[in-house]
Write a protein that holds these residues in place. Structure first.
Motif, PDB file in Angstrom:
ATOM      1  N   ASP A 160     -13.172  -0.843  14.553  1.00  0.00           N
ATOM      2  CA  ASP A 160     -14.013  -0.041  15.437  1.00  0.00           C
ATOM      3  C   ASP A 160     -15.355   0.201  14.773  1.00  0.00           C
ATOM      4  N   VAL A 161     -16.373   0.450  15.593  1.00  0.00           N
ATOM      5  CA  VAL A 161     -17.653   0.934  15.098  1.00  0.00           C
ATOM      6  C   VAL A 161     -17.807   2.346  15.658  1.00  0.00           C
ATOM      7  N   SER A 162     -17.681   3.324  14.784  1.00  0.00           N
ATOM      8  CA  SER A 162     -17.799   4.720  15.179  1.00  0.00           C
ATOM      9  C   SER A 162     -19.269   5.118  15.077  1.00  0.00           C
ATOM     10  N   ILE A 163     -19.839   5.524  16.193  1.00  0.00           N
ATOM     11  CA  ILE A 163     -21.255   5.880  16.267  1.00  0.00           C
ATOM     12  C   ILE A 163     -21.360   7.384  16.458  1.00  0.00           C
ATOM     13  N   SER A 164     -22.128   8.061  15.592  1.00  0.00           N
ATOM     14  CA  SER A 164     -22.183   9.524  15.617  1.00  0.00           C
ATOM     15  C   SER A 164     -22.692  10.063  16.951  1.00  0.00           C
ATOM     16  N   ALA A 165     -23.642   9.400  17.567  1.00  0.00           N
ATOM     17  CA  ALA A 165     -24.172   9.778  18.880  1.00  0.00           C
ATOM     18  C   ALA A 165     -25.081   8.657  19.350  1.00  0.00           C
ATOM     19  N   ALA A 166     -25.348   8.633  20.644  1.00  0.00           N
ATOM     20  CA  ALA A 166     -26.266   7.631  21.186  1.00  0.00           C
ATOM     21  C   ALA A 166     -27.661   7.864  20.617  1.00  0.00           C
ATOM     22  N   GLY A 167     -28.467   6.809  20.586  1.00  0.00           N
ATOM     23  CA  GLY A 167     -29.849   6.961  20.133  1.00  0.00           C
ATOM     24  C   GLY A 167     -30.370   5.773  19.360  1.00  0.00           C
ATOM     25  N   ALA A 168     -29.599   5.264  18.427  1.00  0.00           N
ATOM     26  CA  ALA A 168     -30.020   4.105  17.633  1.00  0.00           C
ATOM     27  C   ALA A 168     -29.560   2.827  18.336  1.00  0.00           C
TER      28      ALA A 168
ATOM     29  N   LEU B 123     -26.807  -0.811  22.197  1.00  0.00           N
ATOM     30  CA  LEU B 123     -27.969  -0.267  22.893  1.00  0.00           C
ATOM     31  C   LEU B 123     -28.134   1.207  22.548  1.00  0.00           C
ATOM     32  N   ALA B 124     -29.305   1.769  22.799  1.00  0.00           N
ATOM     33  CA  ALA B 124     -29.571   3.167  22.457  1.00  0.00           C
ATOM     34  C   ALA B 124     -28.607   4.118  23.160  1.00  0.00           C
ATOM     35  N   ALA B 125     -28.102   3.746  24.323  1.00  0.00           N
ATOM     36  CA  ALA B 125     -27.169   4.602  25.067  1.00  0.00           C
ATOM     37  C   ALA B 125     -25.709   4.388  24.644  1.00  0.00           C
ATOM     38  N   THR B 126     -25.477   3.458  23.738  1.00  0.00           N
ATOM     39  CA  THR B 126     -24.112   3.104  23.339  1.00  0.00           C
ATOM     40  C   THR B 126     -23.507   4.170  22.437  1.00  0.00           C
ATOM     41  N   THR B 127     -22.223   4.422  22.659  1.00  0.00           N
ATOM     42  CA  THR B 127     -21.460   5.289  21.758  1.00  0.00           C
ATOM     43  C   THR B 127     -20.372   4.436  21.114  1.00  0.00           C
ATOM     44  N   THR B 128     -19.416   5.054  20.488  1.00  0.00           N
ATOM     45  CA  THR B 128     -18.393   4.354  19.707  1.00  0.00           C
ATOM     46  C   THR B 128     -17.852   3.110  20.413  1.00  0.00           C
ATOM     47  N   GLN B 129     -17.741   2.035  19.638  1.00  0.00           N
ATOM     48  CA  GLN B 129     -17.252   0.754  20.129  1.00  0.00           C
ATOM     49  C   GLN B 129     -15.835   0.521  19.610  1.00  0.00           C
TER      50      GLN B 129
ATOM     51  N   ALA C 266     -12.303  -1.267  19.207  1.00  0.00           N
ATOM     52  CA  ALA C 266     -11.831  -2.659  19.153  1.00  0.00           C
ATOM     53  C   ALA C 266     -12.985  -3.660  19.175  1.00  0.00           C
ATOM     54  N   THR C 267     -13.967  -3.435  18.312  1.00  0.00           N
ATOM     55  CA  THR C 267     -15.058  -4.395  18.163  1.00  0.00           C
ATOM     56  C   THR C 267     -14.481  -5.761  17.808  1.00  0.00           C
ATOM     57  N   ILE C 268     -13.479  -5.759  16.944  1.00  0.00           N
ATOM     58  CA  ILE C 268     -12.650  -6.944  16.712  1.00  0.00           C
ATOM     59  C   ILE C 268     -11.207  -6.479  16.868  1.00  0.00           C
ATOM     60  N   ALA C 269     -10.473  -7.122  17.751  1.00  0.00           N
ATOM     61  CA  ALA C 269      -9.080  -6.739  18.014  1.00  0.00           C
ATOM     62  C   ALA C 269      -8.125  -7.735  17.364  1.00  0.00           C
ATOM     63  N   VAL C 270      -7.022  -7.202  16.847  1.00  0.00           N
ATOM     64  CA  VAL C 270      -5.982  -8.069  16.272  1.00  0.00           C
ATOM     65  C   VAL C 270      -5.117  -8.621  17.399  1.00  0.00           C
ATOM     66  N   LYS C 271      -4.490  -9.730  17.132  1.00  0.00           N
ATOM     67  CA  LYS C 271      -3.641 -10.389  18.135  1.00  0.00           C
ATOM     68  C   LYS C 271      -2.378  -9.583  18.409  1.00  0.00           C
TER      69      LYS C 271
ATOM     70  N   TRP D 209     -23.483   4.988  11.682  1.00  0.00           N
ATOM     71  CA  TRP D 209     -22.529   4.017  12.213  1.00  0.00           C
ATOM     72  C   TRP D 209     -21.502   3.771  11.117  1.00  0.00           C
ATOM     73  N   THR D 210     -20.228   3.943  11.454  1.00  0.00           N
ATOM     74  CA  THR D 210     -19.152   3.730  10.498  1.00  0.00           C
ATOM     75  C   THR D 210     -18.234   2.630  11.010  1.00  0.00           C
ATOM     76  N   PHE D 211     -18.002   1.632  10.174  1.00  0.00           N
ATOM     77  CA  PHE D 211     -17.087   0.542  10.489  1.00  0.00           C
ATOM     78  C   PHE D 211     -15.741   0.927   9.893  1.00  0.00           C
ATOM     79  N   GLN D 212     -14.719   1.007  10.737  1.00  0.00           N
ATOM     80  CA  GLN D 212     -13.409   1.509  10.285  1.00  0.00           C
ATOM     81  C   GLN D 212     -12.306   0.908  11.132  1.00  0.00           C
ATOM     82  N   ASP D 213     -11.074   1.002  10.612  1.00  0.00           N
ATOM     83  CA  ASP D 213      -9.964   0.547  11.443  1.00  0.00           C
ATOM     84  C   ASP D 213      -9.572   1.678  12.389  1.00  0.00           C
TER      85      ASP D 213
END
Length: 134
Positions: free
Chosen positions: A106-114, A22-28, A30-35, A58-62
């Protein structure tokens, strides 16, 4: 008939994820978490559909202490003129790209907005061992 992507997902542990940012969302985190610390994520494909534009990244990273980025998108401030530019896709092939052992995606989001929707094809594989041999 299942394709090559599904073959590895079925052979190991399937980790398919759909997430709405959502536009108010910031970094996510453990978008996918390991067991466990002995499992490794393999990211096969990431598709991002942007619905709200704002000059963000938006950066997808471990989540290692020094994160390893695998995909980065720059979202423009305004909607592109062609619909094809509204979707970002990176395909790492059926075997995927390996993250650091025991680390989440993780999905690292630079700032809320998009805002937008994310679909990730991935699988998890046991590769570590906590068994000590003497």
């Amino acid at each position: 008939m299942p394709g090559d992507y599904f073959h590895l997902q079925a052979q190991y542990t399937r980790k398919i994820t759909d997430k709405f940012i959502l536009a108010a969302t910031t970094t996510q985190a453990a978008t996918i978490a390991v067991k466990s610390a002995n499992h490794r994520l393999y990211i096969q494909k990431i598709t991002v559909g942007i619905t709200t534009y704002s000059a963000k990244t938006w950066t997808f990273q471990d989540d290692a202490s020094t994160p390893v980025p695998i995909y980065h998108i720059s979202i423009p401030a305004a909607a592109p003129t062609t619909a094809a530019d509204a979707t970002y896709t990176i395909d790492f092939g059926p075997t995927g790209i390996a993250l650091t052992l025991g680390k989440n995606l993780d999905v690292s989001i630079s700032a809320a907005g998009a805002a937008g929707a994310i679909h990730i094809e991935a699988y998890e594989k046991f590769e570590g061992s906590n068994i000590a041999y003497t």
